[in-house]
Design a protein around this motif. Structure first.
Motif, short mmCIF file in Angstrom:
data_model
loop_
_atom_site.label_atom_id
_atom_site.label_comp_id
_atom_site.label_asym_id
_atom_site.label_seq_id
_atom_site.Cartn_x
_atom_site.Cartn_y
_atom_site.Cartn_z
N LYS A 1 0.90 -1.27 -0.12
CA LYS A 1 0.47 0.26 -0.19
C LYS A 1 0.92 0.78 0.35
O LYS A 1 1.46 1.21 1.41
N VAL A 2 0.24 2.04 -1.00
CA VAL A 2 0.99 3.23 -1.53
C VAL A 2 0.01 4.45 -0.52
O VAL A 2 -0.98 4.99 -1.05
N THR A 3 0.72 5.51 0.56
CA THR A 3 -0.17 6.21 0.84
C THR A 3 1.45 7.85 0.13
O THR A 3 2.02 8.19 0.80
N ALA A 4 0.62 8.74 0.07
CA ALA A 4 1.46 9.43 -1.12
C ALA A 4 0.65 11.54 -1.16
O ALA A 4 -0.49 11.22 -1.14
N MET A 5 1.32 11.83 -0.59
CA MET A 5 1.49 13.32 -0.22
C MET A 5 2.16 13.96 -0.89
O MET A 5 3.26 14.05 -0.36
N ASN A 6 2.20 14.62 -1.84
CA ASN A 6 3.66 16.31 -2.48
C ASN A 6 4.62 15.09 -2.78
O ASN A 6 4.68 14.88 -3.40
N ASP A 7 5.66 15.46 -1.80
CA ASP A 7 6.51 15.13 -2.39
C ASP A 7 7.44 14.32 -1.42
O ASP A 7 8.50 13.90 -1.58
N PRO B 1 15.34 16.87 -5.69
CA PRO B 1 14.26 18.06 -6.31
C PRO B 1 15.07 18.17 -7.97
O PRO B 1 14.64 18.74 -9.02
N ASN B 2 15.87 16.33 -7.98
CA ASN B 2 16.53 15.37 -9.01
C ASN B 2 15.44 15.43 -10.53
O ASN B 2 15.39 14.59 -10.95
N GLY B 3 14.16 15.17 -9.33
CA GLY B 3 13.11 14.28 -9.63
C GLY B 3 12.93 12.40 -9.34
O GLY B 3 11.68 12.37 -9.53
#
Length: 108
Positions: A56-62, A91-93
């Motif tokens: 399970k992945v929970t993501a927010m912004n960065d 910062p490099n993606g």
């Protein structure tokens, strides 16, 4: 990693990574220290098969958190783990692991 080469995993880790493992008493801080921890294991691990259970992945912004159970098979033995990994968008993606926490899968 399943054949004793941790470099792919280490390449995914940020310079300021932190790491918990039930085999050690203290948290590991920093990529250089994580490399030192893994060095004696190079070539020593041989997993014939693995299953990543209920990722399970929970993501927010960065930031993103990945949780899963892992079943690793070596010959006739099964090793069961829980894992939490926190990723940061650099910062490099690139997404880099900033924290890993392993624990043994224990049933009540």
């Amino acid at each position: 990693w399943n054949h004793g080469d941790p470099n792919g995993y280490l390449d995914l880790s940020a310079e300021d990574v932190t790491y918990f493992d039930p085999a050690i008493e203290q948290r590991i801080d920093g990529l250089d220290n994580l490399r030192k921890y893994y060095k004696p294991m190079e070539g020593q691990i041989n997993v014939s098969k693995y299953e990543m259970i209920s990722p399970k992945v929970t993501a927010m912004n960065d930031m993103a958190v990945l949780t899963f159970s892992l079943h690793s098979y070596k010959a006739d033995k099964v090793f069961k783990w829980n894992c939490t990994e926190v990723y940061r968008l650099e910062p490099n993606g690139q997404w880099k692991i900033v924290h890993t926490h392993w624990s043994f899968l224990i049933k009540p």
